[in-house]
Each structure stands twice: as C-alpha cells, then as structure tokens.
Design a protein around this motif. Structure first.
Motif, PDB file in Angstrom:
ATOM      1  N   LEU A 106       0.843  -1.185   0.000  1.00  0.00           N
ATOM      2  CA  LEU A 106       0.000   0.000   0.000  1.00  0.00           C
ATOM      3  C   LEU A 106       0.882   1.240   0.000  1.00  0.00           C
ATOM      4  N   LEU A 111       1.762   4.817   0.752  1.00  0.00           N
ATOM      5  CA  LEU A 111       1.306   5.870   1.654  1.00  0.00           C
ATOM      6  C   LEU A 111       1.533   7.261   1.064  1.00  0.00           C
ATOM      7  N   PRO A 163      -2.535   8.285  -0.761  1.00  0.00           N
ATOM      8  CA  PRO A 163      -3.658   7.636  -0.086  1.00  0.00           C
ATOM      9  C   PRO A 163      -4.993   8.041  -0.703  1.00  0.00           C
ATOM     10  N   SER A 203      -6.807  11.488   3.474  1.00  0.00           N
ATOM     11  CA  SER A 203      -5.890  11.723   4.593  1.00  0.00           C
ATOM     12  C   SER A 203      -6.420  12.860   5.431  1.00  0.00           C
TER      13      SER A 203
END
Length: 468
Positions: free
Chosen positions: A33, A35, A38, A41
């Motif tokens: 995944l 970051l 995203p 957030s």
C-alpha cells in the motif's frame, strides 16, 4: 493507517487516536500500500526522512564529507600517564579505506592510527623506530551504516609498544606487541579525527590516509568529553549534521521474490554479496540457476543444469552448489561471539568462485572452499526459489524469505534494486538502526497471583554502609 478519522467511532475506547512517527513497508493481502498517494488523509503528513523545509533530518554527531578533518587538543598529554583511555563512535556506509583517528608525537616517531579498511576497523602503533603490524578487528563490519564504538586503552609508561582496542564492546584486540620496545611517547596533545591536513597526509606511514566520509560522535579522552564543536582547526566537517540514514534495499514479506534476468549474457558467477536481517531460522536468501561448465572428453566442455543457492538454515548460513546428478552442501561456522544469524541484525554474506573453487564468508569469517567447476548464471533470484532449468530437488529449504536485504553485489557490480522484477517486495529498504525484535513469541497465558498473604519473618536491614 496512523490514526482513526473523527467520523469513525471505535468499538473500544482509544486514549490517543493519532500516531506520531513514521510508517513504511505497509502490505495488505500480499500487496504493498503506497502511503504517498492515499485515498484520503487528515492532518499534516510529511514523507519520512524529510523535514518541513525539504531537507533531510539530522542527529547528533559531526558529519565528515570525505576530504576534511577536525583537530583538537587532548585535555592532558598521553606521555607519562599510567593509563590513558580514548573513546569515540562512528558510522559509515560503504566508504572503505578511510582514516578515523590519528595522533603523533612532536618528533613524528610515535603515533597511533585507527582507520576503516576494506571491511573492518584496523589500527597500528609506532614507538620510535618500531612499527607494529596492522591489527584487524574481524567479526563486525565497519561499513554497515550502524554506529560502532572504538575504545583505546593505552599504557604509555609500559616497556612494550602496544595498546588495547575494543570495537562495539565485544571485540578486543591488542595493537602492537610486547616484542616491540616502548614506551609510547606521544608528547603532543594535538589529535585528529576524520583525517589530517593535506600537507601532513603525504608523510603518514599508515596504509590508508584518505579522509573519512561518515559521522563521528561521543568523543572522550582521559575521562573527559571532547566536543567536536570546538575544533582547533577543521575542513569539510559539519557539527551536529549527521543525517538520519535511509538505506536503499529490499524488504520481503514471505511470499516475494526479486529477479535479475541474466539469460541474455549468462555470465560466469565469480562474486555474490548481500546483507540480510531476519528472525527466520530457515529461508531462501539467493538462488542462481544456470549451467556448470564441466571438462569432457578430449578437452571438450560439457554443460549440466545446475544451481547455486544461499540459505539461512537452522539460524546458520548455508551454501549449496550442485546439479541434477550431484549436490555439494557445506556451511560456515558461526562467529565465536554469536550462535545465530537469525537475530534481526544485518550480516554480510559473500560468495566467491574462482572457476575451480567456491567459498563462503559471513561477517568476515570464511569457510573452507570446495572444488567446483564454473557456473554460468541464467538469473539471480533473491528471497525465493525459481529453478528456470536448474535442479531444485534436495535443497536445504524452499521457504520464502521474510526480512531485509541490502548492499547486493553480483560479479563486483552493485545490483540496482530499481532494475529488478519484484513480487510482494518493497524497494524502500530498512533502517540500519532498527532495534532487534524478539525471536520467541510472548506467552499468552495469564498467571493468577494468590491473594493470600504469606507469613514471613521480618528481615532487619543492616546499617553498615557498603564500601564503594
């Protein structure tokens, strides 16, 4: 990840809904995944290793750029002292053959020098006309990026020209010997860290005189702190500017693999190197399928499908090289100060093949080589097996690797992780300073403490003051 949105009410009460720190290498159902992008957030987010102004964060210590030094004055002279101790810590990454510490007498006939060699910390002393041989502290790599400590214990009034050097509190070595006449008469208080001025470099009689590239901190001499901030003179060095290091490498999650395709050239394997960090007791580190170039009749060459494989096996490091007809297995002996390589610390593994023999070394401890013909490689597989025509029967284990891997080299060339074909592998690497994880599970059983107060005889505390 990293917190709970205000719109979500957790079933269990949470005292702090938001995490403060860094997260990386996040996987879900075998997929990484990102970051960086995203779906949504909340709050202020910054990339790990980057400050608000875009510059890398720093920690305590003096950064040396590779062409400088820092000169200081010792609090008291070494000459004539009964016992003299010098301590400092350093770290560097792949910067070989660099001078760390140097001090000499006014007549330049006595000196102590400490440097980073081709892999390990090395040192040498001189007393008048007697120059000691080079002492190598094997067993702990000086190039890993970890902080290492160097502790020198000097006996200037001794009749022998020697010193005791301890690296990382475990590896103690004598620099010099009792056969060299002393004393170590260093009457100058000028001491150099990270190198020496260019004018002095040419006259030094130590093997390596290039300036250090890396960080030095926590310097002490004669039981007093020696601040690198207050240098008598300096060049290309920066106080309190050591970067927090982020190491490029690979992180495997147990089902992954990284592949370097060599089928187009099929080079002969002569050098393979990597650093690994894991808690697994048995797993695949590297696998090289190919063909053995064997001597046939009338001087002809015959080829056999074969493979070289490198494992963590029962917490040791194991190398196999063989074909469908025959497999040769041998293992290194572990370091005398360590019983396991599955301790979640980085270890350096090197495989050398000179065309007739193959050898294995772990953290500088080399095993006996065995006779083996040249192996031409189809691929370099990291973290898992992929036979590609080799014989994977009877290998030590087929368990995929979970852990970190970095500083990969093949045939003395650095393996660029961005050119590898990867599956379930992160290319963000691992920090060199991550603390070791527990290697055994924490018991989940609950022990009930009896509520009955046992009857005990009161104990009278003695009033005698112990002697310190």
């Amino acid at each position: 990840v990293g917190g709970i949105p205000s719109s979500v009410q957790p079933v269990v009460a949470v005292s702090n809904r938001h995490f403060s720190g860094c997260l990386d290498n996040v996987f879900f159902s075998e997929s990484e995944l990102s970051l960086l992008n995203p779906a949504s957030s909340q709050g202020v987010l910054r990339a790990c290793g980057v400050r608000a102004d875009g510059t890398p964060p720093v920690t305590s210590g003096t950064l040396f750029g590779g062409s400088g030094y820092r000169q200081h004055q010792l609090p008291v002279p070494i000459a004539g002292a009964g016992m003299y101790q010098i301590y400092f810590e350093f770290r560097t990454l792949q910067q070989r053959e660099r001078l760390l510490f140097y001090i000499e007498s006014l007549d330049m006939m006595h000196f102590i020098a400490v440097w980073v060699g081709t892999e390990f910390v090395q040192a040498q002393v001189r007393c008048g006309g007697a120059v000691s041989s080079v002492t190598t502290v094997a067993g702990v790599s000086a190039l890993s990026g970890d902080w290492l400590s160097v502790h020198l214990q000097l006996m200037p009034s001794s009749t022998s020209c020697s010193a005791l050097m301890t690296v990382n509190n475990n590896f103690r070595f004598i620099v010099g010997s009792s056969s060299l006449a002393g004393p170590l008469n260093i009457d100058s208080q000028a001491v150099y860290f990270g190198g020496v001025p260019a004018a002095a470099r040419a006259r030094l009689s130590v093997p390596y005189t290039r300036s250090f590239a890396g960080c030095i901190r926590n310097v002490a001499a004669a039981q007093q702190t020696l601040s690198l901030q207050n240098a008598t003179s300096q060049a290309d060095s920066y106080y309190n500017r050591c970067p927090i290091m982020s190491i490029t490498g690979l992180y495997f999650i147990g089902m992954g693999q990284a592949v370097l395709d060599l089928s187009g050239s099929m080079p002969s394997v002569n050098h393979l190197q990597l650093r690994f960090k894991t808690t697994q007791q048995s797993a695949v580190l590297a696998h090289v399928p190919g063909v053995l170039m064997m001597s046939g009749g009338a001087g002809a060459l015959e080829t056999q499908d074969a493979e070289l494989a490198l494992f963590v096996f029962n917490s040791r490091v194991l190398l196999t090289l063989g074909s469908a007809m025959q497999t040769t297995v041998f293992a290194t002996s572990t370091s005398s100060t360590q019983d396991s390589y599955s301790d979640n610390r980085f270890h350096l593994v090197t495989v050398e093949h000179n065309g007739t023999h193959v050898s294995l070394a772990v953290d500088g401890i080399r095993s006996d080589g065995i006779a083996a013909p040249a192996l031409r490689a189809r691929a370099l597989n990291l973290g898992n097996l992929n036979s590609s025509g080799g014989d994977s029967q009877g290998l030590a284990t087929s368990v995929a690797y979970t852990g970190c891997m970095r500083d990969m080299e093949f045939n003395n060339g650095i393996v660029d992780v961005t050119t590898l074909t990867t599956t379930s592998v992160s290319q963000h690497g691992c920090s060199p300073e991550a603390p070791p994880l527990p290697t055994s599970p924490v018991p989940t059983t609950t022990t009930t403490t009896p509520t009955t107060t046992p009857t005990t005889t009161p104990t009278t505390t003695p009033t005698t003051t112990p002697t310190t």
